[in-house]
Write an enzyme that holds these catalytic residues in place. Sequence first.
Site, PDB file in Angstrom:
ATOM      1  N   ARG A   1       2.207  -2.182  -3.632  1.00 37.50           N
ATOM      2  CA  ARG A   1       0.902  -1.510  -3.601  1.00 37.50           C
ATOM      3  C   ARG A   1      -0.132  -2.605  -3.776  1.00 37.50           C
ATOM      4  O   ARG A   1      -0.168  -3.277  -4.810  1.00 37.50           O
ATOM      5  CB  ARG A   1       0.780  -0.464  -4.704  1.00 37.50           C
ATOM      6  CG  ARG A   1      -0.640   0.068  -4.836  1.00 37.50           C
ATOM      7  CD  ARG A   1      -0.754   1.248  -5.767  1.00 37.50           C
ATOM      8  NE  ARG A   1      -0.219   2.458  -5.165  1.00 37.50           N
ATOM      9  CZ  ARG A   1      -0.417   3.685  -5.640  1.00 37.50           C
ATOM     10  NH1 ARG A   1      -1.158   3.862  -6.720  1.00 37.50           N
ATOM     11  NH2 ARG A   1       0.102   4.738  -5.047  1.00 37.50           N
TER      12      ARG A   1
ATOM     13  N   HIS B   1      -1.213   5.195   3.339  1.00 37.18           N
ATOM     14  CA  HIS B   1      -0.338   5.600   2.233  1.00 37.18           C
ATOM     15  C   HIS B   1       0.819   6.427   2.829  1.00 37.18           C
ATOM     16  O   HIS B   1       0.926   7.635   2.606  1.00 37.18           O
ATOM     17  CB  HIS B   1      -1.147   6.417   1.225  1.00 37.18           C
ATOM     18  CG  HIS B   1      -0.483   6.581  -0.118  1.00 37.18           C
ATOM     19  ND1 HIS B   1       0.711   5.967  -0.456  1.00 37.18           N
ATOM     20  CD2 HIS B   1      -0.853   7.309  -1.220  1.00 37.18           C
ATOM     21  CE1 HIS B   1       1.036   6.310  -1.697  1.00 37.18           C
ATOM     22  NE2 HIS B   1       0.115   7.113  -2.178  1.00 37.18           N
TER      23      HIS B   1
ATOM     24  N   GLN C   1       3.264   8.725   0.659  1.00 33.15           N
ATOM     25  CA  GLN C   1       2.656   9.980   0.221  1.00 33.15           C
ATOM     26  C   GLN C   1       2.777  11.035   1.318  1.00 33.15           C
ATOM     27  O   GLN C   1       3.139  12.184   1.065  1.00 33.15           O
ATOM     28  CB  GLN C   1       1.170   9.748  -0.106  1.00 33.15           C
ATOM     29  CG  GLN C   1       0.437  11.010  -0.488  1.00 33.15           C
ATOM     30  CD  GLN C   1       0.928  11.584  -1.810  1.00 33.15           C
ATOM     31  OE1 GLN C   1       0.974  10.862  -2.784  1.00 33.15           O
ATOM     32  NE2 GLN C   1       1.295  12.856  -1.833  1.00 33.15           N
TER      33      GLN C   1
ATOM     34  N   ASP D   1      -8.561  14.798  -1.016  1.00 32.97           N
ATOM     35  CA  ASP D   1      -8.209  13.669  -1.878  1.00 32.97           C
ATOM     36  C   ASP D   1      -9.499  13.220  -2.561  1.00 32.97           C
ATOM     37  O   ASP D   1     -10.597  13.661  -2.191  1.00 32.97           O
ATOM     38  CB  ASP D   1      -7.597  12.538  -1.015  1.00 32.97           C
ATOM     39  CG  ASP D   1      -7.072  11.366  -1.834  1.00 32.97           C
ATOM     40  OD1 ASP D   1      -6.913  11.513  -3.068  1.00 32.97           O
ATOM     41  OD2 ASP D   1      -6.822  10.291  -1.244  1.00 32.97           O
TER      42      ASP D   1
ATOM     43  N   CYS E   1      -2.829  14.737  -3.083  1.00 32.34           N
ATOM     44  CA  CYS E   1      -1.817  13.743  -3.477  1.00 32.34           C
ATOM     45  C   CYS E   1      -1.867  13.419  -4.965  1.00 32.34           C
ATOM     46  O   CYS E   1      -0.904  12.893  -5.507  1.00 32.34           O
ATOM     47  CB  CYS E   1      -1.980  12.481  -2.642  1.00 32.34           C
ATOM     48  SG  CYS E   1      -3.504  11.582  -2.943  1.00 32.34           S
TER      49      CYS E   1
ATOM     50  N   ARG F   1       7.706  13.326  -3.993  1.00 29.52           N
ATOM     51  CA  ARG F   1       7.619  11.863  -3.883  1.00 29.52           C
ATOM     52  C   ARG F   1       8.991  11.250  -4.194  1.00 29.52           C
ATOM     53  O   ARG F   1       9.444  10.325  -3.536  1.00 29.52           O
ATOM     54  CB  ARG F   1       6.569  11.283  -4.850  1.00 29.52           C
ATOM     55  CG  ARG F   1       5.124  11.698  -4.605  1.00 29.52           C
ATOM     56  CD  ARG F   1       4.604  11.221  -3.263  1.00 29.52           C
ATOM     57  NE  ARG F   1       4.779   9.804  -3.055  1.00 29.52           N
ATOM     58  CZ  ARG F   1       3.941   8.841  -3.467  1.00 29.52           C
ATOM     59  NH1 ARG F   1       2.840   9.181  -4.093  1.00 29.52           N
ATOM     60  NH2 ARG F   1       4.185   7.553  -3.227  1.00 29.52           N
TER      61      ARG F   1
HETATM   62  N1   CP Z   1      -0.385  10.009  -5.174  1.00 27.19           N
HETATM   63  C1   CP Z   1      -0.153   8.785  -5.656  1.00 27.19           C
HETATM   64  O1   CP Z   1       0.158   7.844  -4.922  1.00 27.19           O
HETATM   65  O2   CP Z   1      -0.273   8.681  -7.000  1.00 27.19           O
HETATM   66  P1   CP Z   1      -0.253   7.339  -7.861  1.00 27.19           P
HETATM   67  O3   CP Z   1      -1.486   6.563  -7.492  1.00 27.19           O
HETATM   68  O4   CP Z   1      -0.239   7.794  -9.279  1.00 27.19           O
HETATM   69  O5   CP Z   1       0.983   6.556  -7.495  1.00 27.19           O
HETATM   70  N1  NVA Z   2      -7.007   7.619  -1.737  1.00 25.80           N
HETATM   71  C1  NVA Z   2      -6.527   7.395  -3.077  1.00 25.80           C
HETATM   72  C2  NVA Z   2      -5.097   7.768  -3.174  1.00 25.80           C
HETATM   73  C3  NVA Z   2      -4.503   7.627  -4.551  1.00 25.80           C
HETATM   74  C4  NVA Z   2      -3.047   7.968  -4.583  1.00 25.80           C
HETATM   75  C5  NVA Z   2      -6.736   5.950  -3.486  1.00 25.80           C
HETATM   76  O1  NVA Z   2      -6.472   5.059  -2.663  1.00 25.80           O
HETATM   77  O2  NVA Z   2      -7.174   5.708  -4.614  1.00 25.80           O
END
Ligand code: CP
Ligand code: NVA
Length: 295
Positions: A98, A125, A128, A216, A254, A282
Site C-alpha cells: 500500500r 484499490h 477492495q 466512499d 469500503c 476482504r
Molecule cells: N477498505 C479498506 O481498504 O480499509 P483499510 O484502509 O482499513 O485497509
Molecule cells: N478512497 C479511500 C479508500 C480507503 C480504503 C482512500 O484512499 O483513503
Amino acid sequence: MPNFIDLKELTTEDLIQIISLSIKWKSTGAPKFMKDKQAVLIFEKPSLRTRISFEVGINQLGGNSTILNEKEMQLGQRETIEDTARVLERYADMIVIRCFGHNQMINFANTSNVPVINALTDYSHPCQVVADLVTIKEHLIDFKNKKIAWFGDCNNVLQSWIEASVLLDFELNIACPEGVVPHQETMTWAIKKNNKIKIMHDPYLAADGANCIITDTWTSMGDENISPEKIFLPFQVNENIMSLADKNAIFMHCLPAYRGKEVSKDVFEGMQSVVFDEAENRLHAQKAIMHYCLS
Ligand code: CP
Ligand code: NVA
C-alpha cells in the site's frame, strides 16, 4: 507468476474465477497453499481491513507474513525502489504494497521476480473491489443487467470499479460534482470497451432504479485539501437517494465511513447496508487473489 496490480490486467475469466473461489472458500475454508511461504506487507498509509485481512488470511493459508510500516520503510527514500524489490524477492514469495504513488508500485512490480499485490495506491484499490464484487454476487446473485451507482469523489476505489464494469459488463452510473472526474486515460479505455458507464451530475438520476448504491470518503488518504467537502454535499447517500433505487438495492462502502458526510447514519445502519459483509469478504477475496498470484 502474475502480479495483481489493476483489474484491467486480468481477463474476465480470471476475475470470475477469483470471485468464485472467494465464495467457495468462504463456505468450505481454503487449502493451505501458502505452507512454508513468506509474504512481506509494506504499508505506507494506515490500514485496518486490508492489513489484517492479509495477515489473517496468510496465517490461515499456512504462510507467514512480515509487516513494514511507514516509519520502518519509506519506499524509494533510503534506497531505490528497484533495489528494495531486488532485496525483498530474496526473502519473500510475495509482496503486498500500500503506497502513495501508483508508479512506485509499478516500478516495484516490474523489478520484482516474486508477485506483487496492490493493497491501494492513489490510483486504484483492486483488492477492495474484488471483495465488493463477491458481496454483490452474494446479495444480488449476478452482475448481468445490474446497475451500480457510485456517489461522490472520483477516487482510487472508483477507478477499480470502472475497470470491473468493463470486465463484467455491468452498468455503472458515476454521480459526481462537475470538475471532479475519473482518470481520463482510463475513461477513454473504458468507453472504447463498454458504453455502459455514465458520468452524471444529477444524483437522483444516477440512483434511479440502481441495484447497488456505493460511496466512499470525500477525502482519500493523501488527497487532503484537494476538493472542498461542500461540493460533495448533494452527492451524500441518504434516504432520498436510497428511495429512488431498486427496492432490493444494497448499500456498499469500503470503510472507513464518515456518517453525516458521504452517507447518512440512517442508510449506514439501515437494512440495505451490507458494509460489514464487504469488510468480511476482504478476507476471503485476499485468499483467492493470493492463489491467483502464486499458482
Ligand atoms: N477498505 C479498506 O481498504 O480499509 P483499510 O484502509 O482499513 O485497509
Ligand atoms: N478512497 C479511500 C479508500 C480507503 C480504503 C482512500 O484512499 O483513503
